[in-house]
Design a protein around this motif. Structure first.
Motif, PDB file in Angstrom:
ATOM      1  N   UNK A 114      -3.697  -5.355  -1.996  1.00  0.00           N
ATOM      2  CA  UNK A 114      -2.681  -4.623  -1.231  1.00  0.00           C
ATOM      3  C   UNK A 114      -3.231  -4.084   0.095  1.00  0.00           C
ATOM      4  N   UNK A 115      -4.337  -3.337   0.089  1.00  0.00           N
ATOM      5  CA  UNK A 115      -4.817  -2.818   1.376  1.00  0.00           C
ATOM      6  C   UNK A 115      -5.246  -3.911   2.347  1.00  0.00           C
ATOM      7  N   UNK A 175      -2.846   1.811   4.083  1.00  0.00           N
ATOM      8  CA  UNK A 175      -2.685   2.921   3.133  1.00  0.00           C
ATOM      9  C   UNK A 175      -3.814   2.954   2.112  1.00  0.00           C
ATOM     10  N   UNK A 176      -4.142   4.157   1.667  1.00  0.00           N
ATOM     11  CA  UNK A 176      -5.287   4.343   0.771  1.00  0.00           C
ATOM     12  C   UNK A 176      -5.039   3.842  -0.649  1.00  0.00           C
ATOM     13  N   UNK A 177      -3.811   3.926  -1.103  1.00  0.00           N
ATOM     14  CA  UNK A 177      -3.537   3.656  -2.519  1.00  0.00           C
ATOM     15  C   UNK A 177      -2.874   2.297  -2.707  1.00  0.00           C
ATOM     16  N   UNK A 178      -3.016   1.766  -3.914  1.00  0.00           N
ATOM     17  CA  UNK A 178      -2.322   0.530  -4.246  1.00  0.00           C
ATOM     18  C   UNK A 178      -3.209  -0.605  -4.713  1.00  0.00           C
ATOM     19  N   UNK A 179      -4.527  -0.392  -4.745  1.00  0.00           N
ATOM     20  CA  UNK A 179      -5.430  -1.461  -5.183  1.00  0.00           C
ATOM     21  C   UNK A 179      -5.892  -1.223  -6.611  1.00  0.00           C
ATOM     22  N   UNK A 180      -5.922  -2.303  -7.408  1.00  0.00           N
ATOM     23  CA  UNK A 180      -6.485  -2.255  -8.759  1.00  0.00           C
ATOM     24  C   UNK A 180      -7.960  -2.642  -8.772  1.00  0.00           C
ATOM     25  N   UNK A 181      -8.471  -3.110  -7.650  1.00  0.00           N
ATOM     26  CA  UNK A 181      -9.868  -3.527  -7.615  1.00  0.00           C
ATOM     27  C   UNK A 181     -10.118  -4.856  -8.285  1.00  0.00           C
ATOM     28  N   UNK A 182      -9.082  -5.660  -8.468  1.00  0.00           N
ATOM     29  CA  UNK A 182      -9.146  -7.039  -8.970  1.00  0.00           C
ATOM     30  C   UNK A 182      -7.693  -7.488  -9.034  1.00  0.00           C
ATOM     31  N   UNK A 183      -7.332  -8.596  -8.417  1.00  0.00           N
ATOM     32  CA  UNK A 183      -8.179  -9.540  -7.717  1.00  0.00           C
ATOM     33  C   UNK A 183      -8.586  -9.005  -6.354  1.00  0.00           C
ATOM     34  N   UNK A 184      -9.658  -8.295  -6.344  1.00  0.00           N
ATOM     35  CA  UNK A 184     -10.074  -7.669  -5.101  1.00  0.00           C
ATOM     36  C   UNK A 184      -9.115  -6.568  -4.682  1.00  0.00           C
ATOM     37  N   UNK A 185      -9.148  -6.285  -3.377  1.00  0.00           N
ATOM     38  CA  UNK A 185      -8.318  -5.229  -2.791  1.00  0.00           C
ATOM     39  C   UNK A 185      -7.096  -5.851  -2.123  1.00  0.00           C
ATOM     40  N   UNK A 233       0.807  -1.208   0.000  1.00  0.00           N
ATOM     41  CA  UNK A 233       0.000   0.000   0.000  1.00  0.00           C
ATOM     42  C   UNK A 233       0.841   1.259   0.000  1.00  0.00           C
ATOM     43  N   UNK A 234       0.270   2.312  -0.575  1.00  0.00           N
ATOM     44  CA  UNK A 234       0.974   3.584  -0.739  1.00  0.00           C
ATOM     45  C   UNK A 234       0.087   4.700  -0.181  1.00  0.00           C
ATOM     46  N   UNK A 235       0.729   5.759   0.307  1.00  0.00           N
ATOM     47  CA  UNK A 235      -0.013   6.977   0.618  1.00  0.00           C
ATOM     48  C   UNK A 235      -0.489   7.072   2.055  1.00  0.00           C
ATOM     49  N   UNK A 236      -1.391   8.008   2.274  1.00  0.00           N
ATOM     50  CA  UNK A 236      -1.923   8.264   3.598  1.00  0.00           C
ATOM     51  C   UNK A 236      -2.804   7.107   4.060  1.00  0.00           C
ATOM     52  N   UNK A 237      -2.893   6.892   5.378  1.00  0.00           N
ATOM     53  CA  UNK A 237      -3.746   5.800   5.869  1.00  0.00           C
ATOM     54  C   UNK A 237      -5.232   6.134   5.711  1.00  0.00           C
ATOM     55  N   UNK A 238      -6.036   5.096   5.521  1.00  0.00           N
ATOM     56  CA  UNK A 238      -7.472   5.264   5.599  1.00  0.00           C
ATOM     57  C   UNK A 238      -7.848   5.725   7.011  1.00  0.00           C
TER      58      UNK A 238
END
Length: 511
Positions: A152-153, A140-150, A91-96
């Protein structure tokens, strides 16, 4: 209205948006329905049998993604899961925010309790303990492609379950293992299939979307109230909201908004009749039922899709004990959420767009029905609400950029094994930002319309508009001279989201 319950039981009934809010924001405890525990145990027993029989099953005795044809011996199954989590936590970026992470955990627990994931009950119970004892993984908020699911987060969530990664406990960010120890929770050593069961799903985009949709549905109510107050202080024509027009174009949202505006302005001494001052108003007043109504219809569709997704199983592979099957499919693909999240962005951006146009009508001396220029009596010495409209215009312009759909993009991954992805998590994050911006625009409109009401006479307001005017005045005093306003805008936006204010607003609408 929000359910009044001390615990949210997961597994016995489909989760609602209210349930998610109660757990994510109100810190309600979570309990697992007894009948679901047996389903989880049976699914795990089936996985153990597959291992004993040395079956070749994706993610159980094989690698992942492009490595799905690489066989992994049983004695390495545990290491396979640990390596999966550590390698995928990119994951990249600021935390959720904390509420988003709590919603993620709740939705993942719910999906696992259907008994199609092959995970041990102990792992699910550990996640529930984390919710109930306040351990919040740093995701982290960033890093997911939304397939295969989420992937990284959700891997950052799994790290903390293992006693690794980072987490928040008692307001402090710390090592994940330390947070678990301080909370009195034993980390879990993942076994075969369990790492994949924790990270292969759409719970991040769905959690972000669920909270954003909840806020957006409430914003639609506030939009009706603020627009009614603006229309009233601008001496709007009441006939535009009468039922005959809306009966012959029977969109549900349009009819509801027209009914709301009529109800909210009931008893008004400021609303006018056709021809009394003017024959018809500008679109940003006259077309509120059509514009707000279209957004409401969109939000209802989005809500319905979220309810389906929140109560679905989105793993891969899926375990079907009764059918004696393990199926590798595509339930992890985020497209069913990506499109609604892009739709959410557009629907809420429009609520803000038309609100900003009403703000302009309130402050512009050429349009504001003889109200003071920029709503200040000493123009020149005072700038009044001139720059408040600038701020609203800036937010709606930003929303227009954010509303560009994420779901139309796809970048192949895993050496083209995963050659179409949803970008659904990006879509959800953008939608949530637009909702946040829209609340601030609506707060500026309420602030402006309440000041305009001071000049027209608050005692002349209708029943509902008087209520929303009073709501504003509870948090923002009337000040004639120039003063610092940004904290008031934020306070109003925050108060509009407050659960008690939401309940009060719904009770007013029900009167």
């Amino acid at each position: 209205m929000l359910l009044n319950k001390e615990k949210v039981q997961v597994g016995s009934f489909p989760l609602t948006l209210e349930d998610v809010v109660l757990v994510a924001r109100n810190k309600h405890k979570v309990d697992i329905a007894e009948e679901q525990k047996e389903k989880v145990n049976r699914s795990r027993e089936y996985v153990e049998k597959l291992l004993d029989d040395k079956k070749v099953v994706y993610g159980l005795t094989t690698g992942f993604g492009k490595f799905s044809d690489t066989y992994i011996p049983n004695d390495q199954a545990k290491n396979l899961q640990i390596n999966l989590i550590r390698s995928h936590a990119c994951g990249i970026g600021e935390p959720f925010s904390e509420d988003v992470v709590r919603a993620i955990i709740l939705l993942r627990v719910n999906a696992l309790l259907y008994g199609h994931s092959g995970i041990r009950l102990k792992v699910v119970e550990t996640m529930v303990e984390m919710l109930n004892k306040g351990v919040t993984p740093m995701i982290p908020e960033q890093g997911s492609l939304g397939a295969s699911g989420d992937l990284a987060p959700l891997s950052h969530l799994a790290l903390v379950i293992m006693g690794e990664g980072e987490a928040y406990f008692n307001g402090e960010r710390m090592d994940g293992g330390k947070a678990m120890r301080l909370a009195g929770i034993s980390p879990v050593s993942l076994e075969a299939k369990e790492g994949l069961a924790l990270i292969n799903g759409t719970q991040v985009m769905t959690a972000v979307g669920a909270l954003a949709c909840w806020d957006a549905l409430n914003l639609a109510n506030w939009a009706d109230y603020t627009s009614a107050l603006t229309t009233e202080v601008l001496r709007g024509v009441r006939q535009a909201f009468e039922p005959e027009t809306h009966r012959i174009r029977p969109h549900a949202g349009q009819q509801l908004v027209a009914k709301n505006i009529t109800k909210i302005t009931r008893g008004s001494q400021l609303m006018t009749n056709q021809g009394e001052i003017r024959v018809q108003d500008a679109y940003s007043l006259r077309c509120v039922p059509q514009v707000h109504g279209a957004s409401r219809d969109a939000l209802q569709h989005i809500h319905d899709k979220l309810i389906v997704e929140m109560n679905s199983v989105t793993d891969n592979p899926l375990i079907f004990v009764d059918e004696d099957k393990v199926i590798s499919g595509g339930n992890f693909h985020g497209q069913p959420m990506a499109l609604p999240m892009d739709y959410l962005s557009i629907a809420v951006a429009e609520l803000a767009n038309i609100s900003e146009r009403r703000i302009e009508r309130l402050v512009n001396p050429q349009l504001n029905d003889q109200l003071p220029d920029f709503l200040t009596k000493e123009g020149g010495m005072n700038s009044g609400l001139m720059i408040a409209q600038y701020a609203a215009a800036s937010l709606v312009s930003e929303n227009k950029s954010l509303a560009h759909p994420a779901s139309v993009d796809s970048i192949p991954s895993s050496a083209n094994q995963e050659d179409h992805v949803s970008m659904g998590t990006i879509a959800a994050r953008k939608a949530a930002k637009i909702v946040q911006n829209a609340y601030h625009v609506m707060a500026i409109e309420l602030f402006s319309a309440a000041r305009a009401a001071e000049y027209k006479g608050p005692e002349k307001l209708g029943i509902g508009t008087n209520w929303v005017y009073s709501f504003c005045r509870q948090h923002v005093p009337h000040q004639e001279e120039d003063h610092v306003m940004y904290n008031y805008f934020k306070q109003l936006a925050d108060e509009m989201k407050d659960i008690e204010a939401v309940k009060a607003l719904k009770e007013q609408l029900a009167v």
